[in-house]
Enzyme design. Structure first.
Site, short mmCIF file in Angstrom:
data_model
loop_
_atom_site.label_atom_id
_atom_site.label_comp_id
_atom_site.label_asym_id
_atom_site.label_seq_id
_atom_site.Cartn_x
_atom_site.Cartn_y
_atom_site.Cartn_z
N GLY A 12 0.84 -1.19 0.00
CA GLY A 12 0.00 0.00 0.00
C GLY A 12 0.87 1.23 0.00
N GLY B 180 0.17 8.06 3.10
CA GLY B 180 0.71 9.39 2.91
C GLY B 180 2.19 9.40 3.18
N PRO C 115 5.61 4.12 0.77
CG PRO C 115 7.26 3.25 -0.62
CD PRO C 115 6.88 4.48 0.14
CE LYS D 18 5.10 2.95 8.55
NZ LYS D 18 4.71 3.25 9.91
CG ASP E 242 -4.32 8.75 12.34
OD1 ASP E 242 -5.49 9.03 12.02
OD2 ASP E 242 -3.38 8.75 11.53
#
Ligand SMILES: *[C@@H]1O[C@H](CO)[C@@H](O)[C@H](O)[C@H]1NC(C)=O
Ligand SMILES: *[C@@H]1O[C@H](CO)[C@@H](O)[C@H](O)[C@H]1NC(C)=O
Ligand SMILES: *[C@@H]1O[C@H](CO)[C@@H](O)[C@H](O)[C@H]1NC(C)=O
Ligand SMILES: *[C@@H]1O[C@H](CO)[C@@H](O)[C@H](O)[C@H]1NC(C)=O
Ligand SMILES: *[C@@H]1O[C@H](CO)[C@@H](O)[C@H](O)[C@H]1NC(C)=O
Ligand SMILES: *[C@@H]1O[C@H](CO)[C@@H](O)[C@H](O)[C@H]1NC(C)=O
Ligand SMILES: *[C@@H]1O[C@H](CO)[C@@H](O)[C@H](O)[C@H]1NC(C)=O
Ligand SMILES: *[C@@H]1O[C@H](CO)[C@@H](O)[C@H](O)[C@H]1NC(C)=O
Ligand SMILES: *[C@@H]1O[C@H](CO)[C@@H](O)[C@H](O)[C@H]1NC(C)=O
Ligand SMILES: *[C@@H]1O[C@H](CO)[C@@H](O)[C@H](O)[C@H]1NC(C)=O
Ligand SMILES: *[C@@H]1O[C@H](CO)[C@@H](O)[C@H](O)[C@H]1NC(C)=O
Length: 804
Positions: free
Chosen positions: A497, A500, A503, A518, A608
């Protein structure tokens, strides 16, 4: 707390004092009853006494605490009386409270409250708080009070204040010497009102500063001390008259505290020790040379634990090395290389007392760095959740480094100091998908490594290293090649995915362990803080419903710039999730949240929580990820306030969006939205379908009230047998999104509701954010912008939300 352990002693003491005072004292002066030496007034509770005292050759009218302890207020500090036996405290004919010296019976006025045009019917009373007040006899209106004219001592409930518009200050002024109460050269007042803080002045020169108040503590006063106790507060007045107050008023009235500005400019807080029956030191402002304002000069940083104590900030060198080497720090440091407008590198100094003369710029963090970069004169920035974004232009004065506390200060440095590495640094996080393990590659570690190369940055590297070395070196390090191989050289097919942040790739280690990787680059700058936050938060956690930190790797050769983010693991096979699986996901998220809120070593508010932050492993077990916004709480705190509202729009609770208040209940709100989304497969933040432009929450509420709530259920779920369970989940979801935080259940309650069919659920009250329009209104001020400018309102439909 230690100080308050002796409640019984206090009671006994009070009784003794009371019996004495009842027998011998009054608390009021009336026109017909002046006060003569050696008589004293005593407050009704026996705590305070007023009378004449003679420290050396002269006499003064003062108020003191208890029987033999420090004088906390002096009336005629600059008008001493030669012989107190001839002095008289009385109400004059014009209603003022005055001290008359009747030596030789000529009645000289020594001191007066000097009020004009007042009713002559006045009385003076010593209140239980130690406040001496002059009141209008008939109305009881207070005309004058000693609390508005303090000397060197701040008592409980007394207020230091400064008015923003008039500049009027109520401040402390030191005694000249321990025996001489006349005005000394030091004063203590509230300053820098855009971010108020305490200042001790030596004449007109600043001598000590507390650092700005963030709503809980002063940034320049680290550690657990009296200033952090509940009851110590600094506030702006709510009367719109622009007055800022500093005061303390402990809930536990057996805690007796006085705050004294000493004749040598220190602040000493004393508490009453009931065992010793004496005052003991609770806190001292100036403990080391570093606490003296601007000790290391401009752009110097002071560290009491290092030798020598002063060093220059990263990118700076001593203005005059020969002076500097002789430990004369006064001329400070200057930039080695002048800052250019396009310089956008920063070096972080942890646990710092921020410099003086900060300019407040905004309540949010995400654009703090950007604002600094945009402004050519910006030298540094810092962000504190309780204050917002602080910027500095001009010299950076009075920076100190602590071992704990303080805040992260970012010093702007020329690109040449950071640029070379900027393109070469890649940071990678990997998360195992099947076993829920993360591999982290950390940029924090790089910072530490880099700065340690430079002698001038020694201080910096030490502070950097403190956390990172301890916390990150514990993590195993992964070689870049290993990660590259695992992810097939970060092949597009392996991309899980794109958040923001950048990737996320899936990969397989040589031992078959599946991981998610990550990536982060220094160049992206913006998300670095969130990343560090995430690294630290995750490294402290371990739970089956949370991703876990496995290790870290630093690559210095990769030139692509990426920031990192987790994202929901998606799969092109678009298999529909059954209700059982969805329920398991909901339950998994609930357990993960409960762990965060209650069971982990730390107490964490995620802030979040959203669908795209839920990872699913091979067995579709939910893992909460992305702790970039997470906030660690003390176990005693229930709620915090931040001017920085971050999170993802559509998931944020009303109190958080509107007031910046966040608590466990804000996560509960997000969780409620998640339930509704998972059940309905509709997205709260972009729910247009209904003609009334309702949000998903509003739509659910409407269906609920119309008794058609089954209509919310995703048609693809199909299986009718579990409708009752689904309805129950929706019910719980609605309870979680109720308008008032206190109405929402805790995660503990949610778990028991989810797991028990027998518990009767309360009917939900009206939820927040019914209408999409309302949400849009707040959107602009509250979204979280990533470094690449995208909002994190990304959403992966449930058909995509599944494992492989
Ligand atoms: C108040 O102080 C007393 C005596 O020190 C102590 O026993 C009590 O726990 C304190 N109360 C609170 C709420 O801290
Ligand atoms: C008190 O008076 C004595 C004698 O007059 C004098 O020597 C001394 O300095 C005085 N002390 C103060 C503090 O003024
Ligand atoms: C102070 O005044 C009293 C009476 O007014 C007098 O008896 C005493 O001697 C005076 N003391 C001094 C030191 O002047
Ligand atoms: C004094 O007070 C009276 C009423 O309390 C008011 O009418 C008058 O104007 C005042 N005078 C001055 C000089 O303030
Ligand atoms: C003082 O107050 C009394 C009543 O409380 C009143 O009778 C008297 O006139 C007042 N005196 C003055 C000077 O205002
Ligand atoms: C006003 O003063 C008189 C004496 O001067 C006193 O008797 C009376 O109680 C006082 N009234 C108030 C309200 O304090
Ligand atoms: C605020 O200012 C107004 C007008 O100057 C004044 O009437 C009011 O009493 C003030 N409020 C406080 C709490 O000082
Ligand atoms: C109280 O403590 C002070 C020092 O803090 C000391 O000088 C004084 O003698 C003590 N008083 C008593 C009564 O113990
Ligand atoms: C540094 O300071 C010394 C003495 O304070 C002075 O003599 C010297 O000129 C200064 N050097 C510079 C470069 O300013
Ligand atoms: C330190 O240097 C300054 C000049 O920069 C000078 O005025 C001051 O006297 C020096 N202090 C000491 C203690 O040498
Ligand atoms: C740049 O920042 C300084 C201090 O932060 C501020 O005073 C100044 O107005 C800013 N300039 C611009 C153009 O924003």
């Amino acid at each position: 707390m230690e100080l308050t352990r002796h409640f019984i002693h206090l009671t006994v003491l009070l009784l003794v004092l009371l019996s004495i005072s009842v027998a011998t004292s009054r608390d009021t002066i009336t026109p017909s009853h002046p006060l003569n030496e050696p008589e004293t007034l005593s407050s009704n509770n026996g705590m305070f006494h007023l009378g004449f005292f003679t420290p050396t050759n002269y006499s003064y009218l003062g108020i003191w605490y208890m029987s033999n302890t420090p004088v906390v207020w002096v009336a005629n500090r600059d008008q001493p009386i030669k012989n107190s036996s001839s002095a008289l405290l009385q109400i004059s004919e014009d209603g003022n409270l005055v001290i008359m010296d009747n030596a030789n019976s000529n009645g000289i006025l020594v001191w007066s409250t000097s009020l004009s045009n007042i009713s002559s019917n006045t009385t003076a009373q010593l209140l239980n708080t130690g406040n001496l007040v002059l009141q209008e006899n008939t109305t009881g209106r207070i005309l004058w009070q000693s609390f508005q004219h303090p000397t060197n001592t701040l008592l409980q409930k007394m207020e230091l204040s400064t008015n923003k518009f008039t500049g009027k200050k109520v401040k402390l002024t030191s005694w000249r010497t321990p025996q001489d109460p006349s005005m000394g050269e030091f004063s203590l007042s509230l300053e820098r009102l855009s971010m108020p803080e305490e200042f001790v002045w030596k004449g007109v020169q600043p001598y000590w500063r507390s650092g700005p108040w963030n709503g809980v503590t002063f940034l320049g006063i680290p550690g657990n001390n009296i200033n952090n106790l509940d009851g110590f507060y600094l506030d702006r007045s709510y009367d719109d008259n622009g007055t800022y107050y500093l005061s303390f008023n402990f809930a536990n009235q057996s805690l007796l505290l006085i705050c004294v500005l000493t004749d040598d400019g220190n602040i000493n807080d004393y508490y009453w020790d009931y065992v010793k029956k004496n005052w003991s030191i609770a806190w001292i402002a100036i403990n080391s040379e570093c606490d003296v304002y601007g000790k290391c000069g401009a752009s110097g940083i002071c560290d009491r634990t290092s030798e020598p104590i002063c060093s220059c900030l990263p990118g700076f060198e001593p203005m005059n090395s020969s002076e500097w080497n002789r430990q004369n720090w006064s001329s400070g440091c200057i930039r080695k290389k002048a800052l250019q407008c396009e310089d956008n590198g920063f070096v972080m100094l942890e646990n710092s007392k921020t410099a003086d003369f900060a300019v407040w710029s905004s309540p949010t963090e995400y654009d703090c760095r950007t604002q600094c970069i945009r402004n050519c004169s910006c030298e540094a920035y810092a962000y504190d959740a309780g204050i917002g974004c602080m910027l500095w232009a001009g010299s950076l004065i009075d920076i100190q480094r602590f071992s704990t506390g303080g805040t992260d200060l970012y010093i702007r440095v020329p690109n040449s100091d950071s640029g070379k590495k900027k393109n070469t640094v890649t940071v990678i996080i990997a998360v195992t998908v099947t076993v829920g393990v993360i591999v982290l590659v950390s940029c924090i570690f790089i910072l530490w490594k880099r700065t340690s190369r430079k002698d001038v940055d020694r201080a910096n590297s030490e502070s950097q290293g403190r956390v990172q070395k301890n916390e990150l070196l514990e993590l195993s390090q992964f070689e870049f090649e290993r990660l590259a191989i695992a992810t097939n050289n970060f092949h597009l097919n392996n991309k899980l995915g794109q958040g923001g942040f950048g990737p996320v790739y899936k990969g397989t280690l040589e031992d078959g362990q599946e991981i998610a990787v990550k990536r982060l680059s220094r160049a992206s700058g913006q998300g670095q803080e969130e990343f560090m936050n995430e690294v630290l938060v995750i490294s402290k956690l371990q739970h089956r419903n949370l991703v876990r930190l496995l290790g870290c790797y630093i690559a210095e050769r990769y030139s692509n710039s990426f920031l990192l983010n987790f994202n929901a693991i998606s799969d092109p096979s678009k298999q529909v999730l059954s209700w059982e699986k969805r329920f398991a996901i909901i339950e998994g998220i609930a357990r993960g949240l409960l762990y965060l809120h209650r069971d982990s070593r730390l107490r964490i508010i995620h802030r979040d929580l959203k669908l795209s932050n839920i990872l699913l492993d091979g067995e579709l077990n939910a893992k909460i990820s992305d702790f970039g916004m997470a906030k660690i709480f003390c176990h005693t705190e229930d709620e915090a306030n931040t001017r920085r509202v971050v999170g993802t729009f559509g998931y944020m609770s009303p109190e958080y969006v509107m007031e910046g208040l966040f608590s466990e209940k804000s996560d509960v709100f997000s969780f409620g939205v998640l339930i509704l989304e998972i059940v309905s497969k509709r997205k709260n933040a972009s729910f247009y379908e209904d003609a009334e432009s309702l949000s998903l929450i509003g739509f659910a509420w409407k269906l609920w009230n119309d008794d058609k709530i089954a209509g919310l259920i995703d048609a693809e779920i199909g299986n009718v047998s579990s409708v009752a369970d689904i309805m129950r989940c929706i019910h719980i979801g609605l309870l979680c999104v109720q308008e008032l935080a206190r109405d929402r259940p805790t995660m503990t309650a949610v778990i028991s509701m989810l797991n028990s069919e027998t518990v009767n659920l309360a009917p939900p009250k009206q939820p927040a954010f019914m209408h999409r329009q309302t949400m849009l209104d707040t959107d602009s001020s509250s979204h979280r912008t990533r470094s690449d400018g995208s909002h994190s309102i990304n959403y992966l439909s449930l058909t995509n939300m599944q494992g492989r």
